[in-house]
Each structure stands twice: as structure tokens, then as C-alpha cells.
Enzyme design. Sequence first.
Site, PDB file in Angstrom:
ATOM      1  N   CYS A  72       0.867  -1.194   0.000  1.00 34.21           N
ATOM      2  CA  CYS A  72       0.000   0.000   0.000  1.00 34.21           C
ATOM      3  C   CYS A  72       0.897   1.236   0.000  1.00 34.21           C
ATOM      4  CB  CYS A  72      -0.891   0.004   1.230  1.00 34.21           C
ATOM      5  SG  CYS A  72      -2.004   1.438   1.281  1.00 34.21           S
ATOM      6  N   CYS A  76       0.026   4.495   6.444  1.00 32.94           N
ATOM      7  CA  CYS A  76      -0.509   4.834   7.769  1.00 32.94           C
ATOM      8  C   CYS A  76       0.515   4.374   8.813  1.00 32.94           C
ATOM      9  CB  CYS A  76      -1.853   4.167   8.020  1.00 32.94           C
ATOM     10  SG  CYS A  76      -3.094   4.681   6.822  1.00 32.94           S
ATOM     11  N   CYS A 293      -2.189  -6.783   9.832  1.00 31.89           N
ATOM     12  CA  CYS A 293      -2.231  -6.801   8.374  1.00 31.89           C
ATOM     13  C   CYS A 293      -0.871  -6.462   7.760  1.00 31.89           C
ATOM     14  CB  CYS A 293      -3.273  -5.790   7.927  1.00 31.89           C
ATOM     15  SG  CYS A 293      -3.173  -5.421   6.207  1.00 31.89           S
TER      16      CYS A 293
HETATM   17  C1  LIG Z   1      -5.348  -2.868   6.429  1.00 29.51           C
HETATM   18  S1  LIG Z   1      -6.594  -1.669   6.149  1.00 29.51           S
HETATM   19  C2  LIG Z   1      -7.088  -2.048   4.473  1.00 29.51           C
HETATM   20  C3  LIG Z   1      -8.222  -1.225   3.986  1.00 29.51           C
HETATM   21  C4  LIG Z   1      -7.949   0.262   3.801  1.00 29.51           C
HETATM   22  N1  LIG Z   1      -6.679   0.524   3.265  1.00 29.51           N
HETATM   23  C5  LIG Z   1      -8.172   1.009   5.081  1.00 29.51           C
HETATM   24  O1  LIG Z   1      -7.203   1.542   5.651  1.00 29.51           O
HETATM   25  O2  LIG Z   1      -9.317   1.078   5.515  1.00 29.51           O
HETATM   26  C6  LIG Z   1      -7.996  -2.297   7.064  1.00 29.51           C
HETATM   27  C7  LIG Z   1      -8.052  -1.865   8.519  1.00 29.51           C
HETATM   28  O3  LIG Z   1      -6.959  -2.456   9.206  1.00 29.51           O
HETATM   29  C8  LIG Z   1      -6.559  -1.566  10.228  1.00 29.51           C
HETATM   30  N2  LIG Z   1      -5.197  -1.824  10.648  1.00 29.51           N
HETATM   31  C9  LIG Z   1      -4.074  -1.809   9.914  1.00 29.51           C
HETATM   32  N3  LIG Z   1      -2.999  -2.088  10.673  1.00 29.51           N
HETATM   33  C10 LIG Z   1      -3.452  -2.290  11.921  1.00 29.51           C
HETATM   34  C11 LIG Z   1      -2.829  -2.610  13.167  1.00 29.51           C
HETATM   35  N4  LIG Z   1      -1.519  -2.784  13.259  1.00 29.51           N
HETATM   36  N5  LIG Z   1      -3.616  -2.734  14.255  1.00 29.51           N
HETATM   37  C12 LIG Z   1      -4.952  -2.566  14.169  1.00 29.51           C
HETATM   38  N6  LIG Z   1      -5.594  -2.250  13.038  1.00 29.51           N
HETATM   39  C13 LIG Z   1      -4.860  -2.117  11.926  1.00 29.51           C
HETATM   40  C14 LIG Z   1      -6.719  -0.223   9.578  1.00 29.51           C
HETATM   41  O4  LIG Z   1      -6.915   0.755  10.530  1.00 29.51           O
HETATM   42  C15 LIG Z   1      -7.957  -0.367   8.716  1.00 29.51           C
HETATM   43  O5  LIG Z   1      -9.084   0.122   9.390  1.00 29.51           O
HETATM   44  S1  SF4 Z   2      -4.234   1.109   6.943  1.00 33.48           S
HETATM   45 FE1  SF4 Z   2      -2.580   0.141   5.791  1.00 33.48          FE
HETATM   46  S2  SF4 Z   2      -3.600  -0.700   4.031  1.00 33.48           S
HETATM   47 FE2  SF4 Z   2      -5.028   0.820   4.876  1.00 33.48          FE
HETATM   48  S3  SF4 Z   2      -4.499   2.732   3.819  1.00 33.48           S
HETATM   49 FE3  SF4 Z   2      -3.282   2.701   5.644  1.00 33.48          FE
HETATM   50  S4  SF4 Z   2      -1.302   1.842   4.995  1.00 33.48           S
HETATM   51 FE4  SF4 Z   2      -2.818   1.327   3.433  1.00 33.48          FE
END
Ligand SMILES: C[S@@+](CC[C@H](N)C(=O)[O-])C[C@H]1O[C@@H](n2cnc3c(N)ncnc32)[C@H](O)[C@@H]1O
Ligand code: SF4
Length: 322
Positions: A72, A76, A293
Amino acid sequence: MKVPQAFRDELQEAGWKVGRSPIHRTVTADDGTIKLLLKLEDNRLVETVGIPVEDEKGSVRLTACVSSQVGCPLRCSFCATGKGGFSRNLQRHEIVEQVLAIEDLFKHRVTNVVFMGMGEPMLNMKSVLEAHRCLNKDIQIGQRMITISTVGVPNTIRKLATYKLQSTLAISLHAPSQKLRENIVPSAKAYPLEALMKDCRDYFLETNRRVSFEYTLLAGVNDSVEHAIELAELLHRWGRGHHVNLIPFNPIEGSEYRRPYRKAMRAFAATLESRKITTSIRQTRGLDASAACGQLRNEFQKMPLLGDDSISQEDRDVALAC
Ligand SMILES: C[S@@+](CC[C@H](N)C(=O)[O-])C[C@H]1O[C@@H](n2cnc3c(N)ncnc32)[C@H](O)[C@@H]1O
Ligand code: SF4
């Protein structure tokens, strides 16, 4: 389950090789969650998770958490996928076959699909919508059983509204103010919170489907009762009947963040509930399977950032603006 004939025909018409990406690795947690790495044709690895939940009557709901991109670009600060870099968008068959792989592994129909694996679905909207159509029409997964999760990409929520899907749109919010959100989600600089909330309200007006909000709780960063009060005020300013899904942070390697204590999560949830915002705390599943993830993929593959030309210049600009 066999690949449905309609899907096979569709792929052949489009000139794609009909095949299934082999499973490179699986990791099984004590609670039955299975995370798998699929090896794509170009040897890139993508994560998919199967989450079985048994209800009181003994019937099993099987959720497939699918990826939409290899990596990605949005980075974040708490997300292992973002830290691992970005390689390319997935094509529709590469998304659909994740669901089929989960069905094969569990020998059970997938009942729910969430686009919450690796990648930002709204940076790959065309393939995500094609895959959505295939999952719904060919594999017969009800639209309401499908959730598309996005951190927010300018102009995409309005565009998505025009398709009038019955699926759930989940917005990854993580903060009640622009300043804090920018610290946690760098891409928020290109898409201010108020503009995002306005687009969510318009999405509801256009589709009559309520948007749900995800909020990853990070100890000492965004998890205080004051943050919850501010979040309730923000949501009430932009509508009624919101649902917030609180996600306890899943620790990732090298991260400065910590998961809040249970007491702090409960206080946060109670503050929202007392302000008439329905709230759930997501149960952590498969934590023992290195479940945050993107973590498993990172263990097996390092990737170049934005090193591929399958992402459009427009999306690349959004990613680089972050
Ligand atoms: C991996 S993202 C994929 C979908 C999209 N990119 C998004 O951010 O909504 C899906 C969810 O996983 C959460 N997420 C990612 N890394 C995480 C972590 N280390 N602990 C908890 N939630 C996590 C994100 O906050 C998001 O709400
Ligand atoms: S939470 Fe992870 S997968 Fe979702 S937008 Fe942010 S960096 Fe990308």
C-alpha cells in the site's frame, strides 16, 4: 469449491490465463483463523485471512479478509502493509481467487467478504468493483455481506456512490481532528477531515446506506475519553445513527505504538454509547498468527516503494502527496 464457470468464461474472454495462485504459506491461529500468503504469477506475495465464527445455533460464518493491492502506498503509521511498501494493484481475478482459496482451505462457503487486507481499495477502484460484481453475481455473496474499507482517497467516495452498492462502506477514521489524523494517517493531508465527512454524508444521502467508521485505538495517542467526546461531536455534526468499530492496535515490529488497556477501550466505547453512537470493539482474532495486516508478507518479501507502473499517474500523485 470449483472456480465458477461464469467466472472462468469471463476471464478467458478477457484473455487472462485461468489459474489459481498457489498458496505459499499458511499460518493457523488457535481460534481457527487462517492467514495465507498467495504467490501471484509475478512471484509477488499477497495476504488473505479466513475468519470462521460460530453462532449460538452452531452455524458458521466464514469471513474472507481480502487484499486489493500488493502492499500500500499510503503508509498509515501503525500499519505493517504501509511500512512494507507498495508494488502494484491487484487485478480482479487476483482478488476473487483469494475468496476461492479461503473456501477451499476451510471447505466451507465464504459468507462475508471484507476489503480489509493489504492495500487501499479506492486506489484500485476499477478492479475492486469488477471483483465485487463477480463475488456478488457469480459466487452469489450478497452485496450486504461485503464491506469495502477505505482510509479515504479524494473524489472516490462520490464516485463510488454513483454505483449505489448495497455493500457497507467503512471509513478508517482513527482520529477526531485533522491535526491528530494527519499524524496517524499521512494521506489525510491531501483529504481534510471535514471534506471526508461531507463526502460520507453525501454518500448516505445518495445511497441510503449508512457509512461505518473504523477507529484503531493507539494507547496515549487517540484513546482518551476526551478523544471519544470529540469523535461523538464530529459524527453528530455530520449525521445520525453512525456506527463505530473500535480496533485495538495489533502490535507490529518496530512500532512505537502500544495497544490500550482493556479498561481504556471500554471507557472510550462507553463514552460514544452514552452519546448515542453504537459502538463495537473488534475482537482480536488470530493474534498468535502474526496477524497484523501485512506482517506475514513483510516476513517473506521486501518490496520497492511505488516501483511499478501498474498504478496510474493520478493515483501515484495522491500517494506521493501523502
Ligand atoms: C489494512 S486496512 C485495508 C483497507 C484500507 N486501506 C483502510 O485503511 O481502511 C484495514 C483496517 O486495518 C486496520 N489496521 C491496519 N494495521 C493495523 C494494526 N496494526 N492494528 C490494528 N488495526 C490495523 C486499519 O486501521 C484499517 O481500518
Ligand atoms: S491502513 Fe494500511 S492498508 Fe489501509 S491505507 Fe493505511 S497503509 Fe494502506
